[in-house]
Design an enzyme around this catalytic site. Sequence first.
Site, PDB file in Angstrom:
ATOM      1  N   ALA A  35       0.832  -1.214   0.000  1.00  0.00           N
ATOM      2  CA  ALA A  35       0.000   0.000   0.000  1.00  0.00           C
ATOM      3  C   ALA A  35       0.863   1.258   0.000  1.00  0.00           C
ATOM      4  CB  ALA A  35      -0.912   0.015   1.232  1.00  0.00           C
ATOM      5  N   GLU A  66      12.083  -4.023  16.064  1.00  0.00           N
ATOM      6  CA  GLU A  66      13.518  -3.758  16.226  1.00  0.00           C
ATOM      7  C   GLU A  66      13.946  -2.459  15.551  1.00  0.00           C
ATOM      8  OE1 GLU A  66      16.122  -5.869  17.929  1.00  0.00           O
ATOM      9  OE2 GLU A  66      16.713  -3.780  17.739  1.00  0.00           O
ATOM     10  N   VAL A  81      13.869   1.623  17.106  1.00  0.00           N
ATOM     11  CA  VAL A  81      14.889   2.330  17.900  1.00  0.00           C
ATOM     12  C   VAL A  81      16.255   2.050  17.296  1.00  0.00           C
ATOM     13  CG1 VAL A  81      15.950   2.632  20.169  1.00  0.00           C
ATOM     14  CG2 VAL A  81      13.516   2.070  20.000  1.00  0.00           C
ATOM     15  N   GLY A 123      17.431   2.293  14.306  1.00  0.00           N
ATOM     16  CA  GLY A 123      17.483   1.764  12.935  1.00  0.00           C
ATOM     17  C   GLY A 123      18.093   0.376  12.833  1.00  0.00           C
ATOM     18  N   GLY A 125      19.490  13.077   4.066  1.00  0.00           N
ATOM     19  CA  GLY A 125      18.344  12.183   4.295  1.00  0.00           C
ATOM     20  C   GLY A 125      18.230  11.674   5.718  1.00  0.00           C
ATOM     21  N   LYS A 152      11.977   7.143  21.224  1.00  0.00           N
ATOM     22  CA  LYS A 152      12.857   5.973  21.333  1.00  0.00           C
ATOM     23  C   LYS A 152      13.206   5.705  22.808  1.00  0.00           C
ATOM     24  CE  LYS A 152      14.654   6.959  16.720  1.00  0.00           C
ATOM     25  NZ  LYS A 152      15.630   7.750  15.959  1.00  0.00           N
TER      26      LYS A 152
HETATM   27  P1  NDP Z   1       8.496   7.538   3.999  1.00  0.00           P
HETATM   28  O1  NDP Z   1       7.760   8.815   4.167  1.00  0.00           O
HETATM   29  O2  NDP Z   1       9.697   7.526   3.128  1.00  0.00           O
HETATM   30  O3  NDP Z   1       7.518   6.410   3.444  1.00  0.00           O
HETATM   31  C1  NDP Z   1       6.191   6.253   3.905  1.00  0.00           C
HETATM   32  C2  NDP Z   1       5.464   5.343   2.942  1.00  0.00           C
HETATM   33  O4  NDP Z   1       4.171   5.075   3.452  1.00  0.00           O
HETATM   34  C3  NDP Z   1       5.263   5.945   1.553  1.00  0.00           C
HETATM   35  O5  NDP Z   1       5.399   4.974   0.565  1.00  0.00           O
HETATM   36  C4  NDP Z   1       3.821   6.455   1.595  1.00  0.00           C
HETATM   37  O6  NDP Z   1       3.208   6.450   0.334  1.00  0.00           O
HETATM   38  C5  NDP Z   1       3.191   5.410   2.491  1.00  0.00           C
HETATM   39  N1  NDP Z   1       2.036   5.913   3.216  1.00  0.00           N
HETATM   40  C6  NDP Z   1       2.018   6.861   4.172  1.00  0.00           C
HETATM   41  N2  NDP Z   1       0.770   7.061   4.608  1.00  0.00           N
HETATM   42  C7  NDP Z   1      -0.027   6.243   3.880  1.00  0.00           C
HETATM   43  C8  NDP Z   1      -1.420   5.995   3.847  1.00  0.00           C
HETATM   44  N3  NDP Z   1      -2.250   6.652   4.662  1.00  0.00           N
HETATM   45  N4  NDP Z   1      -1.871   5.076   2.998  1.00  0.00           N
HETATM   46  C9  NDP Z   1      -1.046   4.399   2.164  1.00  0.00           C
HETATM   47  N5  NDP Z   1       0.299   4.578   2.165  1.00  0.00           N
HETATM   48  C10 NDP Z   1       0.787   5.497   3.006  1.00  0.00           C
HETATM   49  O7  NDP Z   1       8.868   7.048   5.482  1.00  0.00           O
HETATM   50  P2  NDP Z   1      10.123   6.183   5.927  1.00  0.00           P
HETATM   51  O8  NDP Z   1      10.243   5.000   5.056  1.00  0.00           O
HETATM   52  O9  NDP Z   1      11.298   7.066   6.128  1.00  0.00           O
HETATM   53  O10 NDP Z   1       9.676   5.754   7.401  1.00  0.00           O
HETATM   54  C11 NDP Z   1       8.744   4.725   7.590  1.00  0.00           C
HETATM   55  C12 NDP Z   1       8.689   4.376   9.081  1.00  0.00           C
HETATM   56  O11 NDP Z   1       9.951   3.897   9.493  1.00  0.00           O
HETATM   57  C13 NDP Z   1       8.362   5.550   9.997  1.00  0.00           C
HETATM   58  O12 NDP Z   1       7.594   5.099  11.078  1.00  0.00           O
HETATM   59  C14 NDP Z   1       9.734   6.009  10.488  1.00  0.00           C
HETATM   60  O13 NDP Z   1       9.687   6.665  11.742  1.00  0.00           O
HETATM   61  C15 NDP Z   1      10.440   4.665  10.606  1.00  0.00           C
HETATM   62  N6  NDP Z   1      11.884   4.737  10.540  1.00  0.00           N
HETATM   63  C16 NDP Z   1      12.483   5.358   9.498  1.00  0.00           C
HETATM   64  C17 NDP Z   1      13.855   5.407   9.402  1.00  0.00           C
HETATM   65  C18 NDP Z   1      14.539   6.071   8.258  1.00  0.00           C
HETATM   66  O14 NDP Z   1      15.775   6.111   8.250  1.00  0.00           O
HETATM   67  N7  NDP Z   1      13.815   6.571   7.263  1.00  0.00           N
HETATM   68  C19 NDP Z   1      14.705   4.813  10.432  1.00  0.00           C
HETATM   69  C20 NDP Z   1      13.979   4.107  11.482  1.00  0.00           C
HETATM   70  C21 NDP Z   1      12.608   4.100  11.519  1.00  0.00           C
HETATM   71  P3  NDP Z   1       3.692   7.461  -0.844  1.00  0.00           P
HETATM   72  O15 NDP Z   1       5.078   7.020  -1.192  1.00  0.00           O
HETATM   73  O16 NDP Z   1       2.725   7.253  -1.923  1.00  0.00           O
HETATM   74  O17 NDP Z   1       3.661   8.816  -0.211  1.00  0.00           O
HETATM   75  N1  HSE Z   2      15.345  11.325  11.925  1.00  0.00           N
HETATM   76  C1  HSE Z   2      15.785  10.138  12.586  1.00  0.00           C
HETATM   77  C2  HSE Z   2      17.231  10.341  13.029  1.00  0.00           C
HETATM   78  C3  HSE Z   2      15.644   8.954  11.653  1.00  0.00           C
HETATM   79  O1  HSE Z   2      17.840  11.354  12.627  1.00  0.00           O
HETATM   80  O2  HSE Z   2      17.761   9.538  13.785  1.00  0.00           O
HETATM   81  C4  HSE Z   2      15.820   7.601  12.321  1.00  0.00           C
HETATM   82  O3  HSE Z   2      14.881   7.347  13.293  1.00  0.00           O
END
Ligand code: NDP
Ligand code: HSE
Length: 432
Positions: free
Chosen positions: A44, A128, A131, A133, A186, A204
């Site tokens: 999704a 996992e 917190v 990554g 990023g 976290k």
């Molecule tokens: P992104 O914003 O890159 O990706 C989110 C994804 O979810 C996108 O594909 C988006 O779709 C989809 N999405 C969001 N809301 C909806 C919805 N309502 N319905 C359908 N699809 C939806 O986030 P990240 O990948 O960076 O982060 C994801 C999770 O992982 C978060 O909880 C974050 O805190 C956690 N996290 C992230 C880290 C990081 O380094 N990025 C590290 C550790 C944890 P679309 O692409 O179409 O917008």
């Molecule tokens: N924004 C977060 C950080 C991403 O800088 O650590 C990972 O949770």
Amino acid sequence: MPDGLVVGLLGHGTVGAGVVRLLREHADQIAVRAGVPMRLGPVAVRDLARHSGAGLPRLTDDPRAVVAAEDVDVVVEVMGGVDPARALVTSALQRGCSVVTANKALIARHGAQLRALAAASGARLEYEAAVAGGVPIIKPLRESLAGDRVRRVLGILNGTTNYILTRMSEDAGSFADALADAQRLGYAEADPSADVEGHDAAQKAAILASLAFDATVTDADVYREGITGVTTTDIAHAARMGYVVKLLAIAEQADGRVGARVHPALVPASHPLAAVRDAYNAVFVEGEAAGSLMFYGRGAGAMPTASAVVGDLVTVARALLAGEAPPKTLLRARAEPAQVPVADVATAVVQAYVLLDVADEPGVLAAVAGAFGERSVSIRSVWQEGRGETAQLLLITHATLEGDLRATLDRLRTLPTVRDVASVLRVEGGEA
Ligand code: NDP
Ligand code: HSE
């Protein structure tokens, strides 16, 4: 799972795309380790057009369809945010479908309820990646250290702020330039105030405090200060005294209460956390039996985070294959931690660095020392910097109660010879 474990994916952003890549590129090895091949099921996203070239045959913009799909064995939630992720994860767990999530906001706020739901339905809830990554810390706390008593957890849990503080201390870069670089690389959240104001680290910290001390600590229970008040002057003073400045998350238990706080702190240059630079994360655990342990690595980014998510998928697959169904009473005991009360931050034992702008005249030092003495806050060292209009006093206290430190600062602000309390930073990793 007749011909493999079917993974339903909520989100195909930074982390979701990393998960898909690992499931494809490491497929053979994952199948051997999990004991079953993993197949990607429905995925999704919000914007179908943006993901149309990703080779995802079951792409949908209806996340509820992923959770409801009959053939999905495990749901991976990497969409982020509390809503609608909470309802989706709840729905999956209620029907006994295991969930793997990287969502720290969700687990920090609703982890206890979701763990209870999983226990009641016999499903697994793994997080996992939520917190630090790619750094394994949830399983070590929950499993490897289950026989120990954790005394304290100190963590550098936010990559963005650690990157900014590293740049400010090593290149004398400005806060704004370093934040812009962190965003370009990023590391930062979409709204970087979540990083620099400490919200991300507080989420976290809540998760680690709950696990380490069998408590229910939410992000709202965590005392929080960000790094926006830290100046290059503080960092330079700290360096001259043999410290580095870090945004620390601290979880500790004392007198039957659990405390969790996030704030910038001076860490001795000799402490292992002082060597954690750039966007790296580290968690320093003080165990009663195991002693000091440190977990270190990349706390953010697509592939490190995906590594943790896929590791959790393997855990779920193994549990499903083993037909794991412990007695419900055991599950309930595991899911409902004793309600250890949360401590008021005023009762935390801290050491502090205090920088004062003062009038350079006789009697200033006596007045300042008197204010500390009124609350029995003992001064370990004091320096005077500059003269005349630019005179500053820099003090380091011995360990004291946070409440007494605050009362002392309030008193200092009333003294005519103290022009400003320019900075207050805790000192950690030493005597406190
Ligand atoms: P992104 O914003 O890159 O990706 C989110 C994804 O979810 C996108 O594909 C988006 O779709 C989809 N999405 C969001 N809301 C909806 C919805 N309502 N319905 C359908 N699809 C939806 O986030 P990240 O990948 O960076 O982060 C994801 C999770 O992982 C978060 O909880 C974050 O805190 C956690 N996290 C992230 C880290 C990081 O380094 N990025 C590290 C550790 C944890 P679309 O692409 O179409 O917008
Ligand atoms: N924004 C977060 C950080 C991403 O800088 O650590 C990972 O949770």
